[in-house]
Design an enzyme around this catalytic site. Structure first.
Site, PDB file in Angstrom:
ATOM      1  N   HIS A 136     146.629  -7.436  17.580  1.00 44.04           N
ATOM      2  CA  HIS A 136     147.354  -8.140  16.504  1.00 44.04           C
ATOM      3  C   HIS A 136     148.503  -9.081  17.070  1.00 44.04           C
ATOM      4  O   HIS A 136     149.587  -8.891  16.378  1.00 44.04           O
ATOM      5  CB  HIS A 136     147.617  -7.283  15.282  1.00 44.04           C
ATOM      6  CG  HIS A 136     147.145  -8.446  13.889  1.00 44.04           C
ATOM      7  ND1 HIS A 136     146.031  -8.377  13.277  1.00 44.04           N
ATOM      8  CD2 HIS A 136     148.060  -9.275  13.301  1.00 44.04           C
ATOM      9  CE1 HIS A 136     146.244  -8.999  12.241  1.00 44.04           C
ATOM     10  NE2 HIS A 136     147.187  -9.563  12.389  1.00 44.04           N
TER      11      HIS A 136
ATOM     12  N   ARG B 103     150.658 -16.567  19.251  1.00 43.84           N
ATOM     13  CA  ARG B 103     151.839 -17.360  19.455  1.00 43.84           C
ATOM     14  C   ARG B 103     152.185 -18.374  20.106  1.00 43.84           C
ATOM     15  O   ARG B 103     152.832 -19.459  19.764  1.00 43.84           O
ATOM     16  CB  ARG B 103     153.103 -16.337  19.527  1.00 43.84           C
ATOM     17  CG  ARG B 103     153.213 -15.150  18.630  1.00 43.84           C
ATOM     18  CD  ARG B 103     154.606 -14.277  19.255  1.00 43.84           C
ATOM     19  NE  ARG B 103     154.398 -13.050  18.333  1.00 43.84           N
ATOM     20  CZ  ARG B 103     153.849 -11.811  18.354  1.00 43.84           C
ATOM     21  NH1 ARG B 103     152.894 -11.731  19.169  1.00 43.84           N
ATOM     22  NH2 ARG B 103     153.933 -10.789  17.580  1.00 43.84           N
TER      23      ARG B 103
ATOM     24  N   THR C  29     138.653  -8.963  10.824  1.00 43.60           N
ATOM     25  CA  THR C  29     139.815  -8.446  11.555  1.00 43.60           C
ATOM     26  C   THR C  29     139.559  -7.248  10.957  1.00 43.60           C
ATOM     27  O   THR C  29     139.878  -6.719   9.809  1.00 43.60           O
ATOM     28  CB  THR C  29     141.027  -9.158  11.065  1.00 43.60           C
ATOM     29  OG1 THR C  29     140.825 -10.449  11.796  1.00 43.60           O
ATOM     30  CG2 THR C  29     142.173  -8.388  11.787  1.00 43.60           C
TER      31      THR C  29
HETATM   32  C1  FMN Z   1     152.598 -14.663  12.825  1.00 44.54           C
HETATM   33  C2  FMN Z   1     151.300 -14.313  13.165  1.00 44.54           C
HETATM   34  C3  FMN Z   1     150.390 -14.372  12.075  1.00 44.54           C
HETATM   35  C4  FMN Z   1     149.034 -13.791  12.503  1.00 44.54           C
HETATM   36  N1  FMN Z   1     147.999 -13.976  11.395  1.00 44.54           N
HETATM   37  C5  FMN Z   1     146.872 -13.463  11.747  1.00 44.54           C
HETATM   38  C6  FMN Z   1     145.837 -13.224  10.640  1.00 44.54           C
HETATM   39  O1  FMN Z   1     146.022 -14.081   9.551  1.00 44.54           O
HETATM   40  N2  FMN Z   1     144.824 -12.905  11.088  1.00 44.54           N
HETATM   41  C7  FMN Z   1     144.350 -12.285  12.185  1.00 44.54           C
HETATM   42  O2  FMN Z   1     143.275 -11.902  12.372  1.00 44.54           O
HETATM   43  N3  FMN Z   1     145.237 -12.252  12.916  1.00 44.54           N
HETATM   44  C8  FMN Z   1     146.723 -12.769  12.915  1.00 44.54           C
HETATM   45  N4  FMN Z   1     147.465 -12.639  13.873  1.00 44.54           N
HETATM   46  C9  FMN Z   1     146.990 -12.174  14.995  1.00 44.54           C
HETATM   47  C10 FMN Z   1     146.556 -13.061  15.882  1.00 44.54           C
HETATM   48  O3  FMN Z   1     145.253 -13.459  15.655  1.00 44.54           O
HETATM   49  C11 FMN Z   1     146.555 -12.605  17.456  1.00 44.54           C
HETATM   50  O4  FMN Z   1     145.842 -11.463  17.631  1.00 44.54           O
HETATM   51  C12 FMN Z   1     148.093 -12.499  18.215  1.00 44.54           C
HETATM   52  O5  FMN Z   1     148.763 -13.436  17.673  1.00 44.54           O
HETATM   53  C13 FMN Z   1     147.743 -12.525  19.698  1.00 44.54           C
HETATM   54  O6  FMN Z   1     148.999 -12.178  20.317  1.00 44.54           O
HETATM   55  P1  FMN Z   1     149.985 -13.325  20.884  1.00 44.54           P
HETATM   56  O7  FMN Z   1     150.681 -13.907  19.569  1.00 44.54           O
HETATM   57  O8  FMN Z   1     150.612 -12.358  21.836  1.00 44.54           O
HETATM   58  O9  FMN Z   1     148.937 -14.302  21.699  1.00 44.54           O
HETATM   59  C14 FMN Z   1     148.861 -13.172  13.505  1.00 44.54           C
HETATM   60  C15 FMN Z   1     149.703 -13.025  14.564  1.00 44.54           C
HETATM   61  C16 FMN Z   1     151.062 -13.905  14.358  1.00 44.54           C
HETATM   62  C17 FMN Z   1     151.896 -13.972  15.454  1.00 44.54           C
END
Ligand code: FMN
Length: 399
Positions: A294, A349, A198
């Protein structure tokens, strides 16, 4: 001492009973009209967004907000969703869609559908079985690949032992190269089929969190360091001075090449938002580009991912696969991303709502709803194979 003025035992018990009888809890239990379906059974839910309400009902508010919020004022969070409304589907009329083909292969990982589970942190906030349930639920949904977050609650070994589906591992870069090396060896030994580094900077804090006065929130949720100080004023150097966690804002392309040299499996760059950066990813050895902001949690006032996808696909020119996430809630959302050139999409999500609402079966159901909707959308638009999905399928009205 004279005790005649003390309350009798009977009166005291009566008082306690009266207090209970007046309590909201008991009141609720005695309500003859109470509606058990306020938390519906899983099979009653037919769309991904319905799971959010159940997740909300079942979760502590802090944890729900941590999942829901976007960066700063949430412009990008909203724009991620709005962008799907700005893309129209243009169907082909006379096509035999009696069978719909959705199977694909990304970086050597076979998939029944071009859909994966995004890496997201701390699943213990959602369900007691945490990432083990996410993995089991993903696998149960036609072997959906699961990208394990580097900030998972359970140790990677426990997650890997929970199921047998395809696993990828997400990486937050580590400065200490010995630690980094041990990390790469571990995830490869655990059967990781790819590593997702990331690279978005999450240079932000969450106004929603500060509005809610979650005063224990740390790190990027801290209010900005103002001239009069405050909690945010503590860090004056390093990434934290910019409200960015320590594991960001220090690495460079050379570092990426060093990590790549430690891996036998493909390496993916997650968080790419421009054609220029996509080009650099390929130049510096990444095996795939993962378009993501993200889920609107990184820098605010960035574009939605759907808007930048065509530019990135044009820059990549088919040399490496393009993965995509942020804002996907339905099969037609997925179809639009595929039409604009994504090879596969990831669900953040949505999978979390499924987990919080119903555990592993909830994650499975979320994926199955999306899979079913994708098949339906492909059939309705006269695109019975992934190969037949191209840009002519969409008319973009981005604004
Ligand atoms: C609560 C939460 C925690 C997340 N933690 C990480 C993580 O630890 N590492 C990472 O690369 N992306 C993280 N993300 C981003 C997700 O990988 C992803 O890019 C994002 O949730 C996609 O959008 P969406 O929630 O609308 O589907 C996180 C997203 C959320 C909502």
């Amino acid at each position: 001492m004279k005790r005649s003025s003390s309350m009798s035992r009977r009166a005291a018990l009566g008082g306690i009973g009266g207090a209970f009888a007046g309590s909201a809890l008991l009141d609720a239990q005695q309500d003859p009209f109470r509606d058990h379906s306020r938390v519906p059974g899983m099979d009653e839910l037919t769309t991904v967004t319905e799971f959010e309400a159940v997740a909300f009902a079942k979760m502590p508010r802090d944890f729900f907000m941590y999942m829901a919020h976007g960066g700063e004022g949430e412009f990008t969070l909203r724009r991620n969703r709005e962008a799907y409304d700005w893309v129209e589907l243009v169907p082909k009329g006379v096509v035999d869609v009696s069978t719909v083909q959705t199977a694909t292969n990304v970086l050597g990982t076979p998939m029944a559908f071009p859909i994966m589970t995004s890496p997201t942190s701390a699943h213990i906030q959602l369900h007691r079985e945490a990432e083990a349930a996410t993995y089991r639920g993903s696998q149960a949904a036609s072997n959906t690949p699961y990208i394990v977050s580097d900030a998972a609650t359970l140790p990677k070994e426990k997650i890997a032992a929970a199921a047998t589906g395809p696993l990828w591992f997400q990486l937050y870069p580590k400065r200490d190269m010995d630690v980094m090396k041990a990390w790469t060896e571990n995830v490869q030994a655990l059967g990781g089929k790819a590593v997702v580094m990331t690279v978005d900077q999450q240079a932000t804090y969450y106004e929603r969190t500060t509005h809610d006065r979650h005063l224990t929130a740390a790190g990027p949720s801290e209010p900005p360091a103002g001239p009069r100080g405050g909690r945010g004023a503590v860090a004056t150097r390093g990434p934290r001075a910019y409200r960015v966690p320590d594991y960001r804002l220090w690495y460079n392309w050379k570092y990426a090449e060093q990590v790549k040299a430690m891996l036998k499996v493909p390496m993916v760059a997650k968080g790419i938002l421009t054609g220029e950066d996509a080009e650099l990813c390929i130049e510096h050895g990444f095996d795939a580009v993962y378009v993501s902001n993200h889920g609107g949690r990184s820098m605010d006032y960035g574009p939605s991912t759907l808007e930048v996808l065509p530019e990135i696909v044009d820059a990549v020119k088919g040399r490496v696969p393009v993965l995509f996430d942020s804002g996907i809630r339905s099969g037609s959302d997925i179809l639009k991303a595929l039409a604009l050139g994504a090879n596969a999409v990831c669900i953040g999500r949505g999978a979390r709502w499924g987990l919080a609402a119903y555990g592993a079966p909830g994650v499975q159901r979320i994926h199955e709803i999306l899979q079913g909707e994708l098949v339906m959308a492909m059939a309705q638009t006269g695109r019975p194979t992934l190969a037949s999905i191209d840009r002519k399928l969409v008319k973009t009205n981005f604004r």
